[in-house]
Design a protein around this motif. Sequence first.
Motif, mmCIF file in Angstrom:
data_model
loop_
_atom_site.group_PDB
_atom_site.id
_atom_site.type_symbol
_atom_site.label_atom_id
_atom_site.label_comp_id
_atom_site.label_asym_id
_atom_site.label_seq_id
_atom_site.Cartn_x
_atom_site.Cartn_y
_atom_site.Cartn_z
ATOM 1 N N TYR A 240 0.780 -1.104 -0.052
ATOM 2 C CA TYR A 240 0.034 0.056 -0.080
ATOM 3 C C TYR A 240 0.998 1.250 -0.075
ATOM 4 O O TYR A 240 2.024 1.230 0.678
ATOM 5 N N LYS B 193 0.989 5.571 0.793
ATOM 6 C CA LYS B 193 0.179 6.445 1.699
ATOM 7 C C LYS B 193 0.890 7.922 1.569
ATOM 8 O O LYS B 193 1.859 8.164 1.845
ATOM 9 N N ALA C 230 -2.227 12.984 4.813
ATOM 10 C CA ALA C 230 -3.535 13.486 4.965
ATOM 11 C C ALA C 230 -4.373 12.568 3.871
ATOM 12 O O ALA C 230 -5.349 13.019 3.628
ATOM 13 N N GLU C 231 -3.897 11.321 3.254
ATOM 14 C CA GLU C 231 -4.915 10.599 2.794
ATOM 15 C C GLU C 231 -4.672 9.213 3.361
ATOM 16 O O GLU C 231 -3.738 8.938 3.603
ATOM 17 N N GLY C 232 -5.861 8.301 2.955
ATOM 18 C CA GLY C 232 -5.688 7.024 3.597
ATOM 19 C C GLY C 232 -4.797 6.273 2.488
ATOM 20 O O GLY C 232 -4.417 6.494 1.287
ATOM 21 N N PRO C 233 -4.377 5.014 2.910
ATOM 22 C CA PRO C 233 -3.449 4.328 2.124
ATOM 23 C C PRO C 233 -4.354 3.525 0.919
ATOM 24 O O PRO C 233 -5.504 3.405 1.032
ATOM 25 N N PHE D 8 -4.229 0.849 -2.184
ATOM 26 C CA PHE D 8 -3.497 -0.428 -2.806
ATOM 27 C C PHE D 8 -2.914 -0.241 -4.011
ATOM 28 O O PHE D 8 -3.011 0.302 -4.808
ATOM 29 N N PHE E 27 3.636 0.642 2.635
ATOM 30 C CA PHE E 27 3.690 -0.313 3.616
ATOM 31 C C PHE E 27 3.528 -1.539 3.042
ATOM 32 O O PHE E 27 2.647 -1.821 1.933
ATOM 33 N N LYS F 151 5.735 -1.248 9.333
ATOM 34 C CA LYS F 151 5.920 -0.053 9.833
ATOM 35 C C LYS F 151 6.118 1.077 8.832
ATOM 36 O O LYS F 151 5.630 2.099 9.101
#
Lengths: 117, 113
Positions: free
Chosen positions: A36, A38, A41-44, A46, A89, A109
């Motif tokens: 993923y 990221k 300020a945004e979501g991860p 795919f 990630f 992490k």
Amino acid sequence: DQQVKQNSPSLSVQEGRISILNCDYTNSMFDYFLWYKKYPAEGPTFLISISSIKDKNEDGRFTVFLNKSAKHLSLHIVPSQPGDSAVYFCAAPLGWFYGGSQGNLIFGKGTKLSVKP
Amino acid sequence: DVKVTQSSRYLVKRTGEKVFLECVQDMDHENMFWYRQDPGLGLRLIYFSYDVKMKEKGDIPEGYSVSREKKERFSLILESASTNQTSMYLCASTAGGGNSPLHFGNGTRLTVT
């Protein structure tokens, strides 16, 4: 105990060069892996995945390699672009539950990639 | 395109307050998740739900509860907010079956003072 490990918190690469992000895992029962990406300020989102029956999966500039014997996977980005600068990630599903979807994902992490123009 | 919407981008709450984080998805997904992201710790699963009114604990459920009264909505509740719950909270959903990827919302940055 960390089951998915990304040992490099950060990586800096020149634009146009190859970026290699690494991930190690300890649970030999993992049979599917995902990456993923990221932005702040945004979501991860795919990016790419690989099943354990394969050792390579390619999607455009992104290739994931899996070495099961070493319990190691890597994400290659070629050529790297400034827009690739983000946190990456590595993740694996811990197990299947009702519905057989990805279920509970164990994330590393993260590695912060900086691509310099 | 799948859309996962979290109702607030930023929240500031006081210690001891009850906090509700709301998440709605528009793709009729069965499975919904709450993660928190902290520097150096990656994403950790708090709770997930695979059906309406069903919930399962993730890795770090202490201090949290969830509610799923409707398929599209999954709420995370901090019963009594504490400063160590200051974090980025991420909601995600996925369809059942196969290796369908998680779709994340943009996150709620919660600060507990």
